[in-house]
Design a protein around this motif. Structure first.
Motif, PDB file in Angstrom:
ATOM      1  N   GLY A  42       0.815  -1.203   0.000  1.00 52.37           N
ATOM      2  CA  GLY A  42       0.000   0.000   0.000  1.00 52.37           C
ATOM      3  C   GLY A  42       0.843   1.244   0.000  1.00 52.37           C
ATOM      4  O   GLY A  42       2.003   1.234   0.380  1.00 52.37           O
ATOM      5  N   GLY A  43       0.254   2.294  -0.418  1.00 55.07           N
ATOM      6  CA  GLY A  43       0.853   3.620  -0.478  1.00 55.07           C
ATOM      7  C   GLY A  43      -0.287   4.560  -0.798  1.00 55.07           C
ATOM      8  O   GLY A  43      -1.263   4.625  -0.062  1.00 55.07           O
ATOM      9  N   GLY A 118      -8.015   0.913  -5.141  1.00 58.03           N
ATOM     10  CA  GLY A 118      -8.558   2.260  -5.245  1.00 58.03           C
ATOM     11  C   GLY A 118      -8.770   2.947  -3.914  1.00 58.03           C
ATOM     12  O   GLY A 118      -9.494   3.934  -3.837  1.00 58.03           O
ATOM     13  N   VAL A 119      -8.191   2.421  -2.858  1.00 50.79           N
ATOM     14  CA  VAL A 119      -8.264   3.056  -1.546  1.00 50.79           C
ATOM     15  C   VAL A 119      -6.855   3.132  -0.976  1.00 50.79           C
ATOM     16  O   VAL A 119      -6.079   2.206  -1.116  1.00 50.79           O
ATOM     17  CB  VAL A 119      -9.185   2.299  -0.555  1.00 50.79           C
ATOM     18  CG1 VAL A 119     -10.618   2.333  -1.022  1.00 50.79           C
ATOM     19  CG2 VAL A 119      -8.725   0.877  -0.359  1.00 50.79           C
ATOM     20  N   PRO A 120      -6.503   4.245  -0.363  1.00 54.07           N
ATOM     21  CA  PRO A 120      -5.181   4.325   0.260  1.00 54.07           C
ATOM     22  C   PRO A 120      -5.068   3.299   1.378  1.00 54.07           C
ATOM     23  O   PRO A 120      -6.038   3.021   2.071  1.00 54.07           O
ATOM     24  CB  PRO A 120      -5.124   5.745   0.828  1.00 54.07           C
ATOM     25  CG  PRO A 120      -6.239   6.485   0.170  1.00 54.07           C
ATOM     26  CD  PRO A 120      -7.265   5.464  -0.234  1.00 54.07           C
ATOM     27  N   ALA A 121      -3.904   2.731   1.513  1.00 52.75           N
ATOM     28  CA  ALA A 121      -3.689   1.741   2.569  1.00 52.75           C
ATOM     29  C   ALA A 121      -3.963   2.374   3.924  1.00 52.75           C
ATOM     30  O   ALA A 121      -3.395   3.398   4.276  1.00 52.75           O
ATOM     31  CB  ALA A 121      -2.253   1.221   2.505  1.00 52.75           C
ATOM     32  N   GLY A 122      -4.888   1.801   4.668  1.00 56.03           N
ATOM     33  CA  GLY A 122      -5.189   2.256   6.017  1.00 56.03           C
ATOM     34  C   GLY A 122      -6.002   3.530   6.119  1.00 56.03           C
ATOM     35  O   GLY A 122      -6.184   4.061   7.189  1.00 56.03           O
ATOM     36  N   ASN A 123      -6.522   4.052   4.996  1.00 59.30           N
ATOM     37  CA  ASN A 123      -7.268   5.307   5.078  1.00 59.30           C
ATOM     38  C   ASN A 123      -8.444   5.277   4.111  1.00 59.30           C
ATOM     39  O   ASN A 123      -8.266   5.423   2.919  1.00 59.30           O
ATOM     40  CB  ASN A 123      -6.358   6.492   4.752  1.00 59.30           C
ATOM     41  CG  ASN A 123      -7.087   7.825   4.873  1.00 59.30           C
ATOM     42  OD1 ASN A 123      -8.219   7.878   5.332  1.00 59.30           O
ATOM     43  ND2 ASN A 123      -6.439   8.879   4.456  1.00 59.30           N
ATOM     44  N   LEU A 124      -9.638   5.121   4.626  1.00 55.16           N
ATOM     45  CA  LEU A 124     -10.835   5.105   3.793  1.00 55.16           C
ATOM     46  C   LEU A 124     -11.542   6.449   3.764  1.00 55.16           C
ATOM     47  O   LEU A 124     -12.444   6.656   2.973  1.00 55.16           O
ATOM     48  CB  LEU A 124     -11.812   4.041   4.309  1.00 55.16           C
ATOM     49  CG  LEU A 124     -11.314   2.607   4.238  1.00 55.16           C
ATOM     50  CD1 LEU A 124     -12.343   1.683   4.892  1.00 55.16           C
ATOM     51  CD2 LEU A 124     -11.067   2.191   2.820  1.00 55.16           C
ATOM     52  N   GLU A 125     -11.134   7.370   4.611  1.00 55.67           N
ATOM     53  CA  GLU A 125     -11.806   8.655   4.714  1.00 55.67           C
ATOM     54  C   GLU A 125     -11.728   9.437   3.404  1.00 55.67           C
ATOM     55  O   GLU A 125     -10.689   9.532   2.779  1.00 55.67           O
ATOM     56  CB  GLU A 125     -11.167   9.492   5.826  1.00 55.67           C
ATOM     57  CG  GLU A 125     -12.206  10.090   6.744  1.00 55.67           C
ATOM     58  CD  GLU A 125     -11.559  10.757   7.922  1.00 55.67           C
ATOM     59  OE1 GLU A 125     -11.507  11.991   7.901  1.00 55.67           O
ATOM     60  OE2 GLU A 125     -11.114  10.024   8.822  1.00 55.67           O
ATOM     61  N   GLY A 126     -12.841   9.975   2.973  1.00 56.21           N
ATOM     62  CA  GLY A 126     -12.882  10.781   1.761  1.00 56.21           C
ATOM     63  C   GLY A 126     -13.091   9.975   0.494  1.00 56.21           C
ATOM     64  O   GLY A 126     -13.351  10.530  -0.556  1.00 56.21           O
ATOM     65  N   LYS A 127     -12.975   8.660   0.545  1.00 49.47           N
ATOM     66  CA  LYS A 127     -13.140   7.839  -0.650  1.00 49.47           C
ATOM     67  C   LYS A 127     -14.595   7.677  -1.055  1.00 49.47           C
ATOM     68  O   LYS A 127     -14.887   7.379  -2.201  1.00 49.47           O
ATOM     69  CB  LYS A 127     -12.497   6.462  -0.458  1.00 49.47           C
ATOM     70  CG  LYS A 127     -11.010   6.460  -0.644  1.00 49.47           C
ATOM     71  CD  LYS A 127     -10.662   6.820  -2.063  1.00 49.47           C
ATOM     72  CE  LYS A 127      -9.176   6.770  -2.313  1.00 49.47           C
ATOM     73  NZ  LYS A 127      -8.849   7.069  -3.694  1.00 49.47           N
ATOM     74  N   GLU A 128     -15.522   7.861  -0.111  1.00 50.69           N
ATOM     75  CA  GLU A 128     -16.934   7.683  -0.433  1.00 50.69           C
ATOM     76  C   GLU A 128     -17.351   8.600  -1.582  1.00 50.69           C
ATOM     77  O   GLU A 128     -18.093   8.209  -2.463  1.00 50.69           O
ATOM     78  CB  GLU A 128     -17.811   7.950   0.795  1.00 50.69           C
ATOM     79  CG  GLU A 128     -17.606   6.949   1.913  1.00 50.69           C
ATOM     80  CD  GLU A 128     -16.420   7.287   2.822  1.00 50.69           C
ATOM     81  OE1 GLU A 128     -15.828   8.381   2.680  1.00 50.69           O
ATOM     82  OE2 GLU A 128     -16.079   6.450   3.667  1.00 50.69           O
ATOM     83  N   GLN A 129     -16.848   9.845  -1.590  1.00 57.02           N
ATOM     84  CA  GLN A 129     -17.197  10.771  -2.663  1.00 57.02           C
ATOM     85  C   GLN A 129     -16.649  10.293  -4.000  1.00 57.02           C
ATOM     86  O   GLN A 129     -17.308  10.404  -5.017  1.00 57.02           O
ATOM     87  CB  GLN A 129     -16.677  12.170  -2.330  1.00 57.02           C
ATOM     88  CG  GLN A 129     -17.417  12.832  -1.201  1.00 57.02           C
ATOM     89  CD  GLN A 129     -16.822  14.188  -0.863  1.00 57.02           C
ATOM     90  OE1 GLN A 129     -15.698  14.498  -1.225  1.00 57.02           O
ATOM     91  NE2 GLN A 129     -17.596  14.993  -0.159  1.00 57.02           N
ATOM     92  N   GLU A 130     -15.416   9.774  -4.027  1.00 59.15           N
ATOM     93  CA  GLU A 130     -14.853   9.260  -5.274  1.00 59.15           C
ATOM     94  C   GLU A 130     -15.678   8.094  -5.795  1.00 59.15           C
ATOM     95  O   GLU A 130     -15.940   7.984  -6.979  1.00 59.15           O
ATOM     96  CB  GLU A 130     -13.402   8.823  -5.072  1.00 59.15           C
ATOM     97  CG  GLU A 130     -12.442   9.969  -5.068  1.00 59.15           C
ATOM     98  CD  GLU A 130     -11.008   9.482  -5.079  1.00 59.15           C
ATOM     99  OE1 GLU A 130     -10.699   8.534  -5.840  1.00 59.15           O
ATOM    100  OE2 GLU A 130     -10.208  10.051  -4.337  1.00 59.15           O
ATOM    101  N   TRP A 131     -16.086   7.180  -4.898  1.00 61.70           N
ATOM    102  CA  TRP A 131     -16.887   6.050  -5.323  1.00 61.70           C
ATOM    103  C   TRP A 131     -18.222   6.516  -5.884  1.00 61.70           C
ATOM    104  O   TRP A 131     -18.721   5.979  -6.847  1.00 61.70           O
ATOM    105  CB  TRP A 131     -17.110   5.098  -4.167  1.00 61.70           C
ATOM    106  CG  TRP A 131     -15.878   4.329  -3.784  1.00 61.70           C
ATOM    107  CD1 TRP A 131     -14.747   4.175  -4.529  1.00 61.70           C
ATOM    108  CD2 TRP A 131     -15.664   3.620  -2.581  1.00 61.70           C
ATOM    109  NE1 TRP A 131     -13.832   3.413  -3.848  1.00 61.70           N
ATOM    110  CE2 TRP A 131     -14.372   3.056  -2.652  1.00 61.70           C
ATOM    111  CE3 TRP A 131     -16.431   3.404  -1.447  1.00 61.70           C
ATOM    112  CZ2 TRP A 131     -13.846   2.281  -1.642  1.00 61.70           C
ATOM    113  CZ3 TRP A 131     -15.893   2.625  -0.438  1.00 61.70           C
ATOM    114  CH2 TRP A 131     -14.615   2.072  -0.542  1.00 61.70           C
TER     115      TRP A 131
END
Length: 146
Positions: A42-43, A118-131
């Motif tokens: 991850g990165g 498509g998600v940063p390793a260890g960080n899901l915050e803010g991805k809901e909008q991208e999805w």
């Protein structure tokens, strides 16, 4: 679903190529077969790589592997497999969730399949909008799916 399809393809290719390599033509099992390896890193995004030594994909079939209804399975086997939807629909699923699925073919050796989550390793915050942005459009060979 995506990982299951990739594992199935990798293991099937490995067994088909190496599964009867003994002098008495007895099947090989378990540790006697080359491994299917999994690497997770991850990165900015999280990647899963599945690597096999199943002989690779013939060069003329590499691009066709993504087409719906393309299969290398023998027809008329009576099984619920080999219809040619698994890999193509897996890439649609991966893209729907903001990731991707790609192949790196090593002819006469094997395939490395890369699944970007498509998600940063260890960080899901803010991805809901991208999805949510991707929900209405997924590209697959020029077709739009809704």
């Amino acid at each position: 679903t995506v990982l299951l399809e990739v594992f199935k393809n990798s293991m099937k290719a490995t067994v088909e190529l190496h599964g009867r390599r003994t002098e008495d033509h007895q099947p090989l099992f378990g540790e006697e077969l080359p491994p299917v390896t999994v690497t997770i890193c991850g990165g900015q995004d999280c990647y899963i790589r599945i690597s096999d030594r199943g002989g690779g994909i013939p060069p003329e079939n590499v691009e066709r592997a993504w087409h719906f209804n393309f299969t290398t399975a023998p027809q008329g086997m009576g099984e619920l497999s080999g219809f040619g939807f698994g890999l193509s629909i897996s890439r649609v699923y991966a893209r729907y969730w903001g990731g991707d699925l790609s192949l790196h073919n090593l002819e006469n050796f094997g395939v490395d399949t890369y699944y970007r989550l498509g998600v940063p390793a260890g960080n899901l915050e803010g991805k809901e909008q991208e999805w949510e942005k991707r929900r209405h459009y997924v590209s697959c060979h020029g077709y739009r799916t809704h």
